[in-house]
Design an enzyme around this catalytic site. Structure first.
Site, PDB file in Angstrom:
ATOM      1  N   THR A 150       0.728  -0.872   0.014  1.00  0.00           N
ATOM      2  CA  THR A 150      -0.180   0.064   0.520  1.00  0.00           C
ATOM      3  C   THR A 150       0.268   1.195   0.314  1.00  0.00           C
ATOM      4  OG1 THR A 150      -1.470  -0.654   1.248  1.00  0.00           O
ATOM      5  CG2 THR A 150      -1.870   1.298   1.146  1.00  0.00           C
ATOM      6  N   THR A 202      10.725  -1.901  -0.860  1.00  0.00           N
ATOM      7  CA  THR A 202      12.235  -0.658  -0.885  1.00  0.00           C
ATOM      8  C   THR A 202      13.056  -1.838  -0.979  1.00  0.00           C
ATOM      9  OG1 THR A 202      11.979  -1.161   1.702  1.00  0.00           O
ATOM     10  CG2 THR A 202      11.295   1.371   0.746  1.00  0.00           C
ATOM     11  N   ASP A 203      13.362  -3.511  -1.053  1.00  0.00           N
ATOM     12  CA  ASP A 203      14.386  -4.530  -0.297  1.00  0.00           C
ATOM     13  C   ASP A 203      15.026  -4.264  -2.114  1.00  0.00           C
ATOM     14  OD1 ASP A 203      13.275  -5.104   1.883  1.00  0.00           O
ATOM     15  OD2 ASP A 203      14.039  -7.572   1.256  1.00  0.00           O
ATOM     16  N   LYS A 240      20.231   0.779  -1.238  1.00  0.00           N
ATOM     17  CA  LYS A 240      19.852   0.875  -0.220  1.00  0.00           C
ATOM     18  C   LYS A 240      20.793   1.018   1.442  1.00  0.00           C
ATOM     19  CE  LYS A 240      15.577  -1.273   2.719  1.00  0.00           C
ATOM     20  NZ  LYS A 240      14.778  -1.646   2.456  1.00  0.00           N
TER      21      LYS A 240
END
Lengths: 435, 435
Positions: free
Chosen positions: A105, A181-182, A260
């Site tokens: 979401t 985001t991974d 990241k």
């Protein structure tokens, strides 16, 4: 919202039988464990077998309904309240921007008392949750998948690229892609190569903190992405995330030079070896780094060949891993060597065998920052002689994605040339300070 | 220094026949290439087959004498001049410090005109090159190997540990280990576990810029290491390197929380998730971070089992690599997953098989910073259920070294407990800010 929004089948029956409603504080027993917390609603795409509660420590947990031996209501909780505000007046003169959801979401309204989340994805819902958006763009939205990003595979990159091309053809002036985001930086690299020379800005964004936490970064990332795209200052593929742990400025990173670098902080994403391309502070976009423009035609090349591995070297590295990859018929290997681009000479025979069989073997550094320079020490010179290709300062993950893309769209005898060509800013210019 | 210092056999004959001396500007022809530069002297441990010249771009290159088709002297060069200064007055009251060399030249006097390097390793030579050392310690030195650090294997860690124990038994109050930088952080982790609770400071140090360049960081790193060790403020294993690109302050990093984060910068080494333990500015040592002390006995455990792999996950990761490692009889795997500790569920079957066969599988994050938290998302929970052990905020390289050490010194049924125990600061306390 219905009283047991999103629950189905066995989960729904268990909750109904126990007289439980969304927001209630409940206890769940399995054979091994006891859980207590407030019942959360489920999302459209969720696994129907799980009952999800918000624990008192703030985290959500899903419990397999088949493993539940007992479930009781402790006390009623406050129901999540959500009355959508009226649809804002959309100005037709504003640029048309598409927002694609790939998973999770990306924007939601939360009742902080219960932690219940109301997922939103229609343009109307999105406007109601982030009303600021209507000041910058005419938004259209599409949920194209619901994949946690660690589950994304190279074929998913192709699917996203196809959808982006559709949205460009529909006349959108910018495209925002909500993404877990991974592996978002792998996807931003993939789209950078696949959609090189794209005529509009394409921005991947996401959230480090789930949207049901007060510290969520989702809204600012989304607003800033839309602002950046709507100003149409730079075309290309970018990744937009918080610049700092403060909830005020968002960095626009090059899609091929971003990583990241923290598991949970809001400013986890960092540009490697360059500054972020731009920042968005309130509605002000500041371009920090003008990338060299080429005026080549937009000719998407959206295939990826995943038969490629990234191997991180370490002392005691088992060179049989290389042999196994070669024997499996793989096309290429990106090595993440030490320092300026080295591995233990115990690996050289296996690497030579890979290259002799026609595989591309490229060298990057596990230092992540700085440039490969294999002429300085004998270990590097030996690897050069074997035929390892030094990949300058391309970051390892980008090198992997580029090699998958190269083998997906070019002939084997073109791969080395493509890998060494600066397609879309994956290499930076050599620093004037030298090595 | 002799006229052709360090050259032997065929190399010596070639140079003599051509009337060439150290420092001369020469041309060397092989079947494929032509090189020109100033002839450099060789080091004691060098491969005798190579002739080494300093190219005009400042780099040194070694040319295999067997491949040389012609060699000519273009013009005479200035000979390196080096007159050792008198031995300083050593104060017997100063602490006794051992400096061990493992590879390369850790301190040297250079003639910048020719670039010729005079390797130094006796205490007298070291004093003559870094006379400041005599103000802080009584130095004794030993060259224990000559290995470029990317060639180091776990058995080399054991050899270094044995030598350190000898030096402790000889009454040294501190030990400095000169080390190549490529894998220095792996070695510092290895020695941290092997020599846990050691009664003196042990400091690994090195140089990012070769000592024949004006920008070399070797001297300051060595002086600062000796100053830190001689003040005997903190026992344990540390890694000392430049704090910034300025040549003034050196950071003392924990041996288990440090990484080489740049291929070439002087401040490439950075502490991960904590501040450096201390800094050395001129002769002032400032302790920034007091590590919790335990008063356990010094009981070295210096074995390493290298039958362990570090696997970095990426989209498209070939899970057959895990199968191959399992089938090869490996003892354990450290996964470098994405984000909070995830891999694609395509890998789960292979991981489960590894664990079912008794292997230890631990999870770290390729973000490198931040903490593993596998209860948040379903991918993490599934891996927990399979039996993957989350390794909190241990950095991946340290986790690998620790697993090699655990299997080297403990029984298989003790491994998980050892991996989760905070042996020597490899885990940091949970941040008060939560996840």
């Amino acid at each position: 919202m219905s009283e047991l929004s999103g629950y189905k089948d066995n989960s729904l029956k268990l909750l109904k039988d126990a007289g439980i409603q969304i927001g209630d504080f409940i206890k769940i027993y399995t054979e091994t464990t006891k859980y207590s917390g407030n019942l959360l609603p489920r999302y459209e795409y969720s696994n129907v077998n799980y009952i999800v509660i918000k624990l008192t420590n703030g985290y959500n947990i899903g419990i397999d309904s088949k493993k539940i031996t007992n479930i009781i209501k402790v006390k009623s909780g406050e129901k999540p309240k959500f009355i959508p505000p009226p649809k804002p007046n959309v100005k037709e003169s504003l640029p048309k921007i598409a927002i694609l959801g790939t998973g999770g979401t990306i924007a939601s309204r939360i009742d902080y008392k219960t932690g219940a989340v109301n997922p939103a994805f229609s343009a109307e819902e999105l406007y109601s949750i982030i009303p600021e958006l209507s000041a910058y763009a005419n938004i259209n939205t599409q949920l194209i998948s619901n994949i946690a990003s660690e589950q994304m595979n190279p074929e998913d990159w192709k699917n996203i690229a196809e959808k982006v091309i559709e949205k460009i053809e529909e006349g959108n002036k910018g495209i925002i892609i909500g993404h877990g985001t991974d592996t978002m930086a792998y996807s931003s690299a993939a789209l950078s190569f696949a959609l090189n020379n794209c005529p509009i800005p394409i921005v991947l964004t996401g959230a480090q903190r789930s949207t049901d936490r007060p510290s969520s970064d989702a809204s600012l990332n989304m607003i800033s992405s839309v602002i950046f795209a709507s100003q149409k200052m730079l075309n290309g593929v970018y990744l937009a995330m918080h610049s700092s742990i403060e909830d005020n400025i968002v960095s626009i990173h090059s899609g091929v030079r971003v990583r990241k670098n923290h598991t949970s902080k809001r400013d986890a994403f960092q540009s490697i070896g360059i500054e972020p391309i731009a920042t968005v502070n309130q509605d002000k976009v500041t371009i920090s780094l003008e990338l060299p423009k080429n005026n080549e035609k937009f000719e998407p090349k959206i295939n990826f060949n995943e038969n490629v591995s990234l191997l991180k070297f370490h002392p005691g590295f088992n060179s049989e891993i290389i042999d196994m990859i070669v024997n499996s018929g793989a096309k290429g290997i990106i090595l993440e060597g030490t320092g300026l681009g080295h591995v233990n000479s115990r690996c050289n025979k296996s690497i030579k065998n890979a290259i002799d069989k026609g595989m591309f073997v490229g060298m990057t550094s596990q230092c992540l920052q700085g440039r490969i320079k294999m002429t300085v020490y004998s270990a590097g010179r030996d690897l050069l002689e074997i035929g390892v290709t030094p990949l300058e300062d391309m970051i390892p993950e980008t090198a992997l994605v580029k090699l998958m893309w190269a083998y997906g769209n070019y002939q084997d005898d073109e791969i080395k040339e493509i890998m060494l060509k600066n397609i879309t800013g994956e290499y930076t210019k050599r620093s004037k300070l030298g090595r």
